[in-house]
Design a protein around this motif. Structure first.
Motif, PDB file in Angstrom:
ATOM      1  N   GLY A  34       0.817  -1.214   0.000  1.00 52.35           N
ATOM      2  CA  GLY A  34       0.000   0.000   0.000  1.00 52.35           C
ATOM      3  C   GLY A  34       0.847   1.259   0.000  1.00 52.35           C
ATOM      4  N   LYS A  35       1.970   1.197   0.725  1.00 53.12           N
ATOM      5  CA  LYS A  35       2.854   2.367   0.808  1.00 53.12           C
ATOM      6  C   LYS A  35       3.641   2.564  -0.483  1.00 53.12           C
ATOM      7  CE  LYS A  35       3.666   2.594   5.762  1.00 53.12           C
ATOM      8  NZ  LYS A  35       4.594   2.278   6.824  1.00 53.12           N
ATOM      9  N   ASN A  44       2.946   1.105  -3.658  1.00 51.43           N
ATOM     10  CA  ASN A  44       2.269   1.056  -4.962  1.00 51.43           C
ATOM     11  C   ASN A  44       0.917   1.768  -5.057  1.00 51.43           C
ATOM     12  OD1 ASN A  44       4.240  -0.613  -6.404  1.00 51.43           O
ATOM     13  ND2 ASN A  44       3.724  -2.081  -4.809  1.00 51.43           N
ATOM     14  N   PHE A  45       0.374   2.219  -4.010  1.00 46.16           N
ATOM     15  CA  PHE A  45      -0.861   3.006  -3.969  1.00 46.16           C
ATOM     16  C   PHE A  45      -2.024   2.538  -4.854  1.00 46.16           C
ATOM     17  CE2 PHE A  45       0.357   5.177  -7.833  1.00 46.16           C
ATOM     18  CZ  PHE A  45       1.708   5.480  -7.703  1.00 46.16           C
TER      19      PHE A  45
END
Lengths: 122, 140
Positions: free
Chosen positions: B62-63, B65-66
């Motif tokens: 999540g951090k 590749n958003f």
């Protein structure tokens, strides 16, 4: 420092912390409007423009720029680094420029109009 | 262009594959040896390890590749790896006499139902994204 001063500083700090959230985009866009920049230049420019009140971590800038690139708000071209490998020079795309203009018109310029301008300066 | 199969997802799938092979081996061995309590113990450990690994790799992804997918890629990967290893275990005849293929097919069927629900949820939440990025994650 008196208790009242500490209380004032604590409240101001808390307000500023909240206020600064979400501001990085504006500072990035303004810095890139000035001209294409690589990440370290962008970092320096943001610190300079904001008089040191906004400090962006390099990793945070890379992540944000990758996201903006994906959403076609910024683009980059490769350019010579000082001594090391080529660097990515980021610039605003027409979409990024138009977004910045719309955002500034809607949210920033109102502070330069009466009566807000007078209230802010009084 | 954002990738769907990221380094973090591959790390998760690889670790899950290793955990599942170990779990299958342990499960079949313990069932054959009729050590029922240990069967429960390794099942709990297996579940906990999957949860922790999925949480850590998913958080890191999540951090980095958003890409917003509401955790669906991790859920799908878990189903695929677990299903393939388990089916393969039976095909190779490595299972114990206490295990039947129905014990694989029924959970897979239920899992597929949850995957459909999860994907539907993802499609609903996707309306809150622009270009695959959640609206609240675009501007920081």
């Amino acid at each position: 420092m008196t208790t009242n001063d500490t209380f004032h500083e604590d409240l101001l700090g808390a307000w500023e912390e909240t206020y600064k959230k979400g501001q990085l985009t504006l500072w990035i866009f303004l810095s890139l409007k000035e001209g294409p920049k690589y990440v370290t230049q962008l970092q320096e420019s943001i610190a300079l423009f904001s008089k040191g009140t906004i400090r962006a971590e390099e990793q945070s800038l890379y992540r944000t720029l990758r996201k903006f690139y994906h959403l076609k708000m910024v683009d980059f071209s490769s350019g010579k680094g000082h001594k090391g490998p080529d660097r990515k020079y980021y610039h605003l795309t027409p979409l990024g420029q138009s977004l910045l203009q719309s955002f500034v018109e809607r949210n920033i310029l109102l502070f330069f109009e009466e009566p807000l301008k007078d209230l802010l300066l009084s | 262009m954002m990738k769907i199969v990221t380094r973090n997802l591959i790390t998760y799938a690889t670790l899950l594959l290793a955990y599942t092979l170990l779990f299958r081996f342990g499960l079949s061995s313990l069932l054959t040896a009729e050590k029922w309590i240990w069967v429960k113990v390794i099942a709990v450990i297996y579940g906990a390890m999957i949860f922790v690994t999925a949480w850590m790799t998913g958080r890191r992804d999540g951090k980095e590749n958003f890409l917003f997918d509401a955790g669906f890629r991790w859920n799908l990967t878990t189903g695929i790896v677990w299903g393939l290893v388990s089916e393969g275990w039976f095909l190779l005849g490595l299972h114990s006499n206490y295990e039947s293929i129905r014990m694989i097919h029924i959970p897979l069927l239920i899992w597929s139902g949850f995957l459909v629900l999860h994907f539907s949820l993802f499609l609903i939440l996707k309306r809150r994204t622009i270009g695959g990025v959640h609206k609240t994650d675009i501007f920081e």
